[in-house]
Scaffold this motif. Structure first.
Motif, mmCIF file in Angstrom:
data_model
loop_
_atom_site.group_PDB
_atom_site.id
_atom_site.type_symbol
_atom_site.label_atom_id
_atom_site.label_comp_id
_atom_site.label_asym_id
_atom_site.label_seq_id
_atom_site.Cartn_x
_atom_site.Cartn_y
_atom_site.Cartn_z
ATOM 1 N N ASP A 149 -39.151 40.957 22.578
ATOM 2 C CA ASP A 149 -39.967 39.855 22.056
ATOM 3 C C ASP A 149 -39.088 38.723 21.558
ATOM 4 O OD1 ASP A 149 -42.291 41.051 22.546
ATOM 5 O OD2 ASP A 149 -42.754 41.633 20.482
ATOM 6 N N GLN A 150 -38.127 39.131 20.745
ATOM 7 C CA GLN A 150 -37.292 38.138 20.096
ATOM 8 C C GLN A 150 -36.427 37.411 21.111
ATOM 9 O OE1 GLN A 150 -34.140 39.585 17.599
ATOM 10 N NE2 GLN A 150 -33.352 37.526 17.814
ATOM 11 N N SER B 84 -29.782 31.091 10.293
ATOM 12 C CA SER B 84 -30.113 30.367 11.516
ATOM 13 C C SER B 84 -29.663 31.209 12.696
ATOM 14 C CB SER B 84 -29.393 29.031 11.539
ATOM 15 O OG SER B 84 -28.029 29.247 11.722
ATOM 16 N N ALA C 82 -38.501 35.012 23.230
ATOM 17 C CA ALA C 82 -38.883 33.849 22.451
ATOM 18 C C ALA C 82 -37.700 32.911 22.276
ATOM 19 C CB ALA C 82 -39.426 34.285 21.091
ATOM 20 N N GLY D 104 -34.895 26.555 25.595
ATOM 21 C CA GLY D 104 -34.941 25.817 26.847
ATOM 22 C C GLY D 104 -33.971 26.366 27.888
ATOM 23 N N GLY E 277 -43.338 27.033 20.834
ATOM 24 C CA GLY E 277 -42.232 27.945 21.042
ATOM 25 C C GLY E 277 -41.522 27.713 22.360
ATOM 26 N N ARG E 278 -41.875 26.641 23.042
ATOM 27 C CA ARG E 278 -41.178 26.346 24.287
ATOM 28 C C ARG E 278 -40.409 25.042 24.152
ATOM 29 N NH1 ARG E 278 -42.978 23.941 29.794
ATOM 30 N NH2 ARG E 278 -41.132 24.446 30.993
ATOM 31 N N GLY E 279 -39.124 25.110 24.458
ATOM 32 C CA GLY E 279 -38.293 23.914 24.372
ATOM 33 C C GLY E 279 -38.114 23.461 22.939
ATOM 34 N N LYS F 21 -48.582 40.451 26.974
ATOM 35 C CA LYS F 21 -47.967 39.267 26.366
ATOM 36 C C LYS F 21 -47.893 38.082 27.305
ATOM 37 C CE LYS F 21 -45.547 41.804 22.962
ATOM 38 N NZ LYS F 21 -44.796 43.006 23.310
ATOM 39 N N ASN G 254 -46.281 36.910 17.954
ATOM 40 C CA ASN G 254 -47.541 36.228 18.236
ATOM 41 C C ASN G 254 -47.360 34.786 18.671
ATOM 42 O OD1 ASN G 254 -48.389 38.626 17.231
ATOM 43 N ND2 ASN G 254 -49.226 37.816 15.331
ATOM 44 N N ASP H 180 -34.293 43.739 21.618
ATOM 45 C CA ASP H 180 -35.577 43.379 21.045
ATOM 46 C C ASP H 180 -36.182 42.332 21.974
ATOM 47 O OD1 ASP H 180 -37.715 42.344 19.649
ATOM 48 O OD2 ASP H 180 -36.747 42.536 17.707
ATOM 49 N N SER I 32 -44.332 28.519 29.629
ATOM 50 C CA SER I 32 -42.977 29.024 29.853
ATOM 51 C C SER I 32 -42.828 29.743 31.181
ATOM 52 C CB SER I 32 -42.590 29.991 28.733
ATOM 53 O OG SER I 32 -42.545 29.316 27.510
ATOM 54 N N GLY J 48 -52.793 34.737 22.237
ATOM 55 C CA GLY J 48 -53.087 34.580 20.820
ATOM 56 C C GLY J 48 -53.903 35.691 20.212
ATOM 57 N N PHE K 27 -42.302 35.470 16.288
ATOM 58 C CA PHE K 27 -41.679 36.015 17.484
ATOM 59 C C PHE K 27 -42.636 36.838 18.349
ATOM 60 C CE2 PHE K 27 -37.931 34.881 15.123
ATOM 61 C CZ PHE K 27 -37.107 34.406 16.118
ATOM 62 N N PHE L 53 -37.001 30.973 25.599
ATOM 63 C CA PHE L 53 -37.979 29.921 25.879
ATOM 64 C C PHE L 53 -37.836 28.771 24.898
ATOM 65 C CE2 PHE L 53 -40.665 33.461 27.819
ATOM 66 C CZ PHE L 53 -40.259 33.137 29.101
ATOM 67 N N ALA L 54 -37.600 29.102 23.628
ATOM 68 C CA ALA L 54 -37.484 28.061 22.610
ATOM 69 C C ALA L 54 -36.229 27.239 22.842
ATOM 70 C CB ALA L 54 -37.461 28.687 21.212
ATOM 71 N N THR M 32 -52.747 38.882 19.806
ATOM 72 C CA THR M 32 -51.897 39.996 19.378
ATOM 73 C C THR M 32 -52.265 40.498 17.991
ATOM 74 O OG1 THR M 32 -50.199 38.703 20.471
ATOM 75 C CG2 THR M 32 -49.520 40.759 19.474
ATOM 76 N N ASP M 33 -52.426 39.554 17.042
ATOM 77 C CA ASP M 33 -52.701 40.010 15.676
ATOM 78 C C ASP M 33 -54.139 40.508 15.528
ATOM 79 O OD1 ASP M 33 -53.393 37.438 16.161
ATOM 80 O OD2 ASP M 33 -52.795 36.627 14.225
ATOM 81 N N ALA N 215 -53.936 43.967 16.690
ATOM 82 C CA ALA N 215 -53.230 44.763 15.679
ATOM 83 C C ALA N 215 -54.161 45.135 14.530
ATOM 84 C CB ALA N 215 -52.025 43.989 15.151
ATOM 85 N N PHE O 79 -47.345 33.525 26.903
ATOM 86 C CA PHE O 79 -46.249 32.722 27.447
ATOM 87 C C PHE O 79 -46.745 31.798 28.557
ATOM 88 C CE2 PHE O 79 -43.716 36.313 25.694
ATOM 89 C CZ PHE O 79 -42.999 35.565 24.783
#
Lengths: 432, 364
Positions: free
Chosen positions: A101-102, A31, A105, A111, B48-50, A123, B311, A99, A132, A395, B309, A108-109, A397-398, A401, A127
């Motif tokens: 990206d990480q 975690s 993320a 809060g 992925g927000r909040g 990117k 995408n 990093d 965000s 959406g 993370f 934002f996740a 990105t992949d 890639a 977001f």
């Protein structure tokens, strides 16, 4: 005796086993905590006694997350934020992401993101769609002073979300020693695709390729733009890569790769175009202004110059890469953050950043100053007028890639198949 | 009324719970709750927000799972590619690292070997070093103009540009043997698609780049497992070995008929841990290849990280993690069943049959 030995062995094995399994389980479902990674450290300033003349709030502690290219950049950003902090009586804590990206993320996740952050053009839309990012761009002071193409890059759903921090553009690098040895002069500098092919053939000799190109659409895209095409349609609602304008440009590169006068960086055994160019495996390459630092540090003996990319059938074209000053929607100090961004994007401050770590100003007025001060970089600055920003649809990105992976082996790539599957994938990613 | 004494057996459960509470809290906080949250994310449309609970986050059923398994598209294609890559990776790494670990253990267990402690430490050393540091060293070793290729050069072999070479080993082998042309795959294989990948893609084998990573992993983990084998070997009573010698068994027979059967539980453990570890491989891909070249080093664990993370497809990333969990669980069970003690199983089966027969006889 024997039996007890066996039993003991089994017990030992079982104990070791369960311990190891427990360790594995712990690692598998690790975690993540919300701590920012350390490393380059952070700085903060104390509030100074005098508040600025502007109406910005004072006594606010802002957090900033940046992805730094090195100490020069980190120190320059810290010096700038310190200066703003002293003038307005606020503090700014600058964190360097290891990093990006990480860490973005995570913020934002959780809060609790940084108030101001570097936000990459490729990117930002993801977001922005997520909600965000604050869309502060449209009414921003001096917004019209920034390059229009850059502002467009940071526009999603009709709103400009943030102001560009700086930009880079692709240009053509020429190894001047090899150029002379091949009997070429300044008048031979290619301005069309035909001329590019001609000089690259002249420069190809033995193991040295005439033109080395980094793999992926971040370089190949320049040819696509010069041919009047783009991976997506004009309003970014679907793919347009199967269009002849795109496939013809890719075929042009592929034909020359097959002929041997162009070579992709992976075939040259290099990680990127600049490495092959520095090691003198290619006489020319297509890179952005970041190549200056690499050449100075790693290959100081290689003499070279940068010129504008040759024009294709549809005229001049290049690719631009840019970041903006992102403002988190969850920030509690948006006014202070906006004031900080205003301070960081003045023409003066942009020139200070340019002096410190070689980025090009995103403001047209500062770009003029830059061009006068660094005439060698004129080719890059010129790109600001006709360059194309990266794909900025959420959406994708992949999908991008996948296209990159299909085009990795350029000599044998199935261009028609790769572009068609890009369009299909883009359609389902944008539609659903 | 007399007060309960502290030695009262009725009070012991309380003390017991008290002692395990810290562990339950820690496990709950860091294991059960995150797994529960991830499970919820995998069936939600969290952006992925909040917080994933509340807000605009909604339950979407098994959509994230069906995207990966049944829906034609890029998500499934990438996921299947990663499974294909990891399958060949596991197939190469697990047997090799087990055999190598066993050989090393037998070697450093020999009484005649001088400096055994040194060798034990040396072989175990890679396991203690951070896998990130080792990965960086291997990046240099396997670079196009690196040490490995220089060494191959002594034998006149022109080494590949390891980490930039997406060609599969089985494809290359077939090409070398004249079974097919690697640039023009046979239509029978190339035109039939199963789960978003053509048969030609499925049988690709590990890419050259993946092979370099496999070397690294085998080299690193063989030492760890050597230690487990060594522990078991040292537990093998000398009497048994001596008895075998008296019976006239030569060294090879002793190894196959005495040592290996004795090590069966350890082999089971090493293979189980190997399978779990290799299917979860992440560090090497994160540091060395990021799935490149040509997505041939993409693994489910790395893809899951990337989906979430990079995408911002959190549900899909979580779903991948759970699918990987199910896959590992099933494979471990299958492997346990395959490596079970067959004599024991037979005895138990006979016992069961006898008991049934006895019951029948009684009831009849």
């Amino acid at each position: 005796m024997l039996l007890s030995h066996r039993r003991f062995a089994a017990l030992t094995v079982a104990t070791v086993g369960s311990l190891t399994l427990a360790a594995c389980g712990g690692g598998g479902f690790d975690s993540s905590s919300s701590s920012t990674s350390g490393g380059a450290g952070s700085s903060s300033t104390t509030a100074s006694d005098t508040a600025s003349s502007s109406s910005a709030p004072t006594g606010v502690a802002l957090k900033m997350l940046i992805a730094s290219s090195g100490d020069a950049e980190t120190n320059a950003v810290k010096a700038a934020t310190d200066a703003w902090g002293k003038a307005t009586g606020n503090t700014v804590e600058v964190t360097v992401a290891s990093d990006m990206d990480q860490e973005l993320a995570q913020g934002f996740a959780g809060g609790n993101p940084a108030d101001v952050m570097y936000m990459d053009a490729g990117k930002f839309a993801t977001f922005a769609k997520q909600g965000s990012l604050e869309d502060y761009g449209d009414g921003f002071t001096d917004n019209d002073k920034f390059f229009e193409s850059l502002r467009k890059t940071f526009t999603y759903d009709g709103k400009q979300y943030c102001v560009p921090k700086d930009f880079s553009a692709l240009a053509l690098q020429i190894n001047t020693t090899m150029w002379k040895d091949a009997g070429l002069t300044d008048s031979d500098i290619p301005t069309t695709w035909d001329q590019l092919v001609a000089v690259s053939k002249k420069l190809t000799e033995g193991k040295v390729a005439g033109l080395g190109i980094g793999i992926g659409i971040d370089r190949l895209g320049a040819f696509v733009v010069q041919n009047g095409g783009w991976w997506l349609n004009a309003d970014n609602t679907g793919g347009a890569a199967a269009d002849a304008k795109v496939t013809d440009a890719l075929k042009f590169v592929q034909d020359n790769v097959k002929a041997g006068n162009f070579k992709m960086s992976n075939d040259l055994g290099a990680g990127w175009g600049g490495e092959a160019f520095g090691k003198q495996l290619s006489a020319m390459t297509i890179e952005g202004n970041w190549i200056a630092g690499a050449m100075k540090n790693d290959y100081p003996d290689v003499k070279y110059k940068s010129v504008e990319l040759p024009a294709g059938p549809a005229g001049k074209g290049t690719l631009m890469f840019t970041q903006c000053w992102g403002l988190a929607a969850d920030s509690k100090n948006k006014d202070a953050a906006k004031d900080l961004i205003k301070f960081l994007t003045t023409a003066d401050q942009q020139m200070k950043f340019a002096d410190a770590f070689g980025v090009m100003p995103s403001r047209t007025d500062a770009a003029e100053t830059y061009k006068a001060k660094y005439p060698d970089d004129a080719a890059f600055v010129a790109g600001g007028a006709y360059g194309h920003g990266p794909i900025n649809v959420p959406g994708l990105t992949d999908v991008v890639a996948e296209l990159n992976s299909q085009l990795e082996k350029m000599a044998t790539a199935d261009i028609a198949g790769a572009t068609k599957s890009f369009d299909d994938n883009a359609a389902s990613a944008i539609g659903g | 009324m007399p007060r309960a004494k502290s030695g009262d057996p009725m009070r012991q459960p309380v003390a017991g719970w008290l002692f395990v509470t810290p562990m339950i809290v820690i496990l709950g906080l860091f294991l059960v709750v995150p797994i529960g949250m991830a499970l919820w994310v995998s069936v939600s449309n969290w952006t992925g927000r909040g917080t994933p609970f509340g807000g605009s986050t909604q339950f979407v059923g098994l959509k994230n799972y069906t995207d990966l398994l049944t829906k034609q598209g890029l998500a499934r294609q990438d996921f299947m590619t990663s499974l294909r890559n990891t399958f060949f990776y596991v197939l190469g790494v697990v047997p090799l690292q087990t055999v190598l670990a066993l050989l090393l253990a037998v070697l450093v267990n020999q009484k005649w070997l001088k400096g055994r402690t040194f060798f034990r430490t040396a072989f175990y050393f890679p396991s203690v070093v951070s896998s990130v540091a080792i990965s960086l060293v291997f990046l240099y070793l396997f670079a196009g103009s690196g040490a490995i290729n220089a060494m191959l050069g002594w034998f006149g072999v022109h080494g590949p540009n390891w980490f930039a070479d997406p060609r599969g080993l089985i494809h290359l082998a077939g090409n070398g043997l004249g079974v097919w042309d690697i640039d023009k795959p046979p239509a029978a294989l190339a035109d039939h698609k199963v789960l978003s990948l053509s048969l030609w893609e499925w049988i690709k084998g590990p890419s050259v780049a993946m092979t370099a990573i496999m070397f690294q992993v085998i080299w690193t983990t063989a030492g760890t497992f050597m230690l487990m084998f060594l522990a078991a070997l040292q537990d093998l009573p000398t009497e048994v070995e001596e008895a075998a010698m008296v019976d006239g068994a030569n060294a090879r027979q002793r190894f196959w008929n005495v040592t290996v059967p004795h090590l069966r539980p350890t082999i089971l453990l090493v293979v189980t841990l190997g399978i779990i570890g290799t299917w979860q491989v992440f560090d090497q891909m994160y540091v060395m290849s990021q799935g490149k070249p040509g997505k041939t080093t993409l693994t489910p664990a790395y893809l899951s990280y990337q989906a979430a993370f990079t995408n911002q497809k959190w549900g899909q990333g979580a779903a991948m993690a759970f699918l990987l969990f199910i896959l590992i669980f099933l494979l471990t069970q299958a492997q346990r069943w395959l490596l079970r003690d067959k004599d024991e199983a037979r005895t138990r089966k006979i016992e069961r049959a006898q008991r049934r027969a006895a019951r029948k006889a009684v009831s009849a």
